[in-house]
Write a protein that holds these residues in place. Sequence first.
Motif, mmCIF file in Angstrom:
data_model
loop_
_atom_site.group_PDB
_atom_site.id
_atom_site.type_symbol
_atom_site.label_atom_id
_atom_site.label_comp_id
_atom_site.label_asym_id
_atom_site.label_seq_id
_atom_site.Cartn_x
_atom_site.Cartn_y
_atom_site.Cartn_z
ATOM 1 N N PRO A 63 11.805 -5.067 -71.628
ATOM 2 C CA PRO A 63 12.095 -5.772 -70.384
ATOM 3 C C PRO A 63 11.915 -4.882 -69.150
ATOM 4 O O PRO A 63 11.459 -5.337 -68.131
ATOM 5 C CB PRO A 63 13.543 -6.215 -70.517
ATOM 6 N N GLU A 64 12.276 -3.598 -69.247
ATOM 7 C CA GLU A 64 12.123 -2.702 -68.096
ATOM 8 C C GLU A 64 10.645 -2.493 -67.779
ATOM 9 O O GLU A 64 10.258 -2.459 -66.609
ATOM 10 C CB GLU A 64 12.822 -1.357 -68.351
ATOM 11 N N THR A 65 9.816 -2.383 -68.796
ATOM 12 C CA THR A 65 8.375 -2.229 -68.575
ATOM 13 C C THR A 65 7.819 -3.449 -67.852
ATOM 14 O O THR A 65 7.034 -3.318 -66.911
ATOM 15 C CB THR A 65 7.645 -2.024 -69.924
ATOM 16 N N ALA A 66 8.248 -4.621 -68.247
ATOM 17 C CA ALA A 66 7.787 -5.859 -67.595
ATOM 18 C C ALA A 66 8.222 -5.895 -66.140
ATOM 19 O O ALA A 66 7.452 -6.312 -65.265
ATOM 20 C CB ALA A 66 8.311 -7.077 -68.344
ATOM 21 N N ARG A 67 9.431 -5.430 -65.834
ATOM 22 C CA ARG A 67 9.905 -5.403 -64.439
ATOM 23 C C ARG A 67 9.088 -4.429 -63.607
ATOM 24 O O ARG A 67 8.722 -4.719 -62.467
ATOM 25 C CB ARG A 67 11.394 -5.045 -64.384
ATOM 26 N N ARG A 68 8.774 -3.267 -64.180
ATOM 27 C CA ARG A 68 7.945 -2.291 -63.454
ATOM 28 C C ARG A 68 6.550 -2.857 -63.201
ATOM 29 O O ARG A 68 5.999 -2.697 -62.114
ATOM 30 C CB ARG A 68 7.869 -0.969 -64.221
ATOM 31 N N GLU A 69 5.979 -3.528 -64.192
ATOM 32 C CA GLU A 69 4.660 -4.141 -64.014
ATOM 33 C C GLU A 69 4.698 -5.231 -62.952
ATOM 34 O O GLU A 69 3.759 -5.359 -62.161
ATOM 35 C CB GLU A 69 4.146 -4.696 -65.339
ATOM 36 N N GLN A 70 5.788 -6.009 -62.912
ATOM 37 C CA GLN A 70 5.932 -7.042 -61.870
ATOM 38 C C GLN A 70 6.021 -6.407 -60.484
ATOM 39 O O GLN A 70 5.409 -6.895 -59.535
ATOM 40 C CB GLN A 70 7.168 -7.901 -62.127
ATOM 41 N N ARG A 71 6.777 -5.325 -60.347
ATOM 42 C CA ARG A 71 6.864 -4.649 -59.047
ATOM 43 C C ARG A 71 5.500 -4.104 -58.642
ATOM 44 O O ARG A 71 5.107 -4.196 -57.480
ATOM 45 C CB ARG A 71 7.920 -3.536 -59.086
ATOM 46 N N ASP A 72 4.763 -3.567 -59.607
ATOM 47 C CA ASP A 72 3.425 -3.070 -59.301
ATOM 48 C C ASP A 72 2.493 -4.201 -58.896
ATOM 49 O O ASP A 72 1.661 -4.034 -58.002
ATOM 50 C CB ASP A 72 2.843 -2.289 -60.478
ATOM 51 N N GLN A 73 2.613 -5.364 -59.520
ATOM 52 C CA GLN A 73 1.788 -6.500 -59.114
ATOM 53 C C GLN A 73 2.127 -6.904 -57.678
ATOM 54 O O GLN A 73 1.238 -7.233 -56.894
ATOM 55 C CB GLN A 73 1.969 -7.690 -60.069
ATOM 56 N N ARG A 74 3.396 -6.830 -57.317
ATOM 57 C CA ARG A 74 3.804 -7.119 -55.933
ATOM 58 C C ARG A 74 3.228 -6.062 -54.991
ATOM 59 O O ARG A 74 2.857 -6.371 -53.858
ATOM 60 C CB ARG A 74 5.326 -7.181 -55.811
ATOM 61 N N ARG A 75 3.136 -4.819 -55.436
ATOM 62 C CA ARG A 75 2.505 -3.774 -54.619
ATOM 63 C C ARG A 75 1.033 -4.102 -54.388
ATOM 64 O O ARG A 75 0.520 -3.928 -53.286
ATOM 65 C CB ARG A 75 2.650 -2.407 -55.291
ATOM 66 N N VAL A 76 0.346 -4.563 -55.427
ATOM 67 C CA VAL A 76 -1.060 -4.956 -55.276
ATOM 68 C C VAL A 76 -1.164 -6.123 -54.293
ATOM 69 O O VAL A 76 -2.038 -6.137 -53.428
ATOM 70 C CB VAL A 76 -1.692 -5.306 -56.645
ATOM 71 N N GLU A 77 -0.259 -7.088 -54.392
ATOM 72 C CA GLU A 77 -0.250 -8.201 -53.435
ATOM 73 C C GLU A 77 -0.012 -7.689 -52.020
ATOM 74 O O GLU A 77 -0.648 -8.146 -51.068
ATOM 75 C CB GLU A 77 0.823 -9.223 -53.818
ATOM 76 N N ALA A 78 0.894 -6.730 -51.872
ATOM 77 C CA ALA A 78 1.171 -6.154 -50.552
ATOM 78 C C ALA A 78 -0.049 -5.406 -50.022
ATOM 79 O O ALA A 78 -0.355 -5.486 -48.826
ATOM 80 C CB ALA A 78 2.383 -5.213 -50.624
ATOM 81 N N LEU A 79 -0.762 -4.694 -50.893
ATOM 82 C CA LEU A 79 -1.999 -4.029 -50.474
ATOM 83 C C LEU A 79 -3.003 -5.054 -49.966
ATOM 84 O O LEU A 79 -3.594 -4.897 -48.895
ATOM 85 C CB LEU A 79 -2.614 -3.255 -51.647
ATOM 86 N N SER A 80 -3.187 -6.109 -50.729
ATOM 87 C CA SER A 80 -4.158 -7.134 -50.371
ATOM 88 C C SER A 80 -3.773 -7.841 -49.072
ATOM 89 O O SER A 80 -4.622 -8.068 -48.201
ATOM 90 C CB SER A 80 -4.285 -8.146 -51.511
ATOM 91 N N MET A 81 -2.496 -8.176 -48.923
ATOM 92 C CA MET A 81 -2.057 -8.843 -47.693
ATOM 93 C C MET A 81 -2.174 -7.915 -46.485
ATOM 94 O O MET A 81 -2.548 -8.353 -45.397
ATOM 95 C CB MET A 81 -0.626 -9.336 -47.840
ATOM 96 N N THR A 82 -1.880 -6.643 -46.676
ATOM 97 C CA THR A 82 -2.014 -5.682 -45.587
ATOM 98 C C THR A 82 -3.469 -5.551 -45.184
ATOM 99 O O THR A 82 -3.807 -5.569 -43.991
ATOM 100 C CB THR A 82 -1.432 -4.312 -46.000
ATOM 101 N N GLN A 83 -4.341 -5.471 -46.174
ATOM 102 C CA GLN A 83 -5.769 -5.389 -45.882
ATOM 103 C C GLN A 83 -6.227 -6.637 -45.125
ATOM 104 O O GLN A 83 -6.977 -6.544 -44.154
ATOM 105 C CB GLN A 83 -6.555 -5.219 -47.181
ATOM 106 N N SER A 84 -5.768 -7.795 -45.522
ATOM 107 C CA SER A 84 -6.135 -9.040 -44.836
ATOM 108 C C SER A 84 -5.620 -9.052 -43.400
ATOM 109 O O SER A 84 -6.329 -9.465 -42.481
ATOM 110 C CB SER A 84 -5.579 -10.244 -45.592
ATOM 111 N N ALA A 85 -4.393 -8.578 -43.198
ATOM 112 C CA ALA A 85 -3.826 -8.524 -41.851
ATOM 113 C C ALA A 85 -4.615 -7.552 -40.971
ATOM 114 O O ALA A 85 -4.841 -7.818 -39.783
ATOM 115 C CB ALA A 85 -2.356 -8.120 -41.910
ATOM 116 N N ILE A 86 -5.053 -6.442 -41.545
ATOM 117 C CA ILE A 86 -5.850 -5.469 -40.791
ATOM 118 C C ILE A 86 -7.184 -6.093 -40.389
ATOM 119 O O ILE A 86 -7.632 -5.943 -39.249
ATOM 120 C CB ILE A 86 -6.052 -4.182 -41.617
#
Length: 131
Positions: free
Chosen positions: A1-24
Motif C-alpha cells: 500500500p505504501e508503494t502505491a501511495r508513493r506512485e500516486q504522489r509521483d503521478q500527481r507530480r507528473v500532472e503538476a509538471l504538465s500543468m506548469t508547462q501548460s501555464a508557462i
Amino acid sequence: PETARREQRDQRRVEALSMTQSAIEYSYQTSRSVPTSTETLERARTSFTHEQIPTELWPRYTFSSTTAYSLCTVFETSSTNGGTISRPYKETWPPDFWNHGQGETCYSLTIPLYLREETEKLLPQTSSTKP
C-alpha cells in the motif's frame, strides 16, 4: 500500500509538471516570454489551472531565457510509463517523456517552435525605429 501511495504522489507530480508547462506556454502566448520569476509563474499557473495539487508536489521553476526554462521535482519512485499526460496543443509528448528515476529529476524545456510562430503572428514585435 505504501508503494502505491508513493506512485500516486509521483503521478500527481507528473500532472503538476504538465500543468506548469501548460501555464508557462499560455503565459508565453500573452507576453512573448516565459515567466521570469516564481511569482510570475504562480500567477500564470493560478489563472490557467484550477487543479488542486498540494504545494509540495509543484515543481521548482528556473528561468533560462525568454523561451527556455527548467522544471525540477523529487520523485519517490522510478517510472517507465510517465507519458500518460498529453500536451494541451497540437503535439503529444513521446511516450517516455515524463519517465524518471527516483530522486531529483530536472526537465529542460523550451517553447515549441509552432507556438513561437503562432505568438509572433498574434503579438508581432514593435519596431523601436521611427520613420
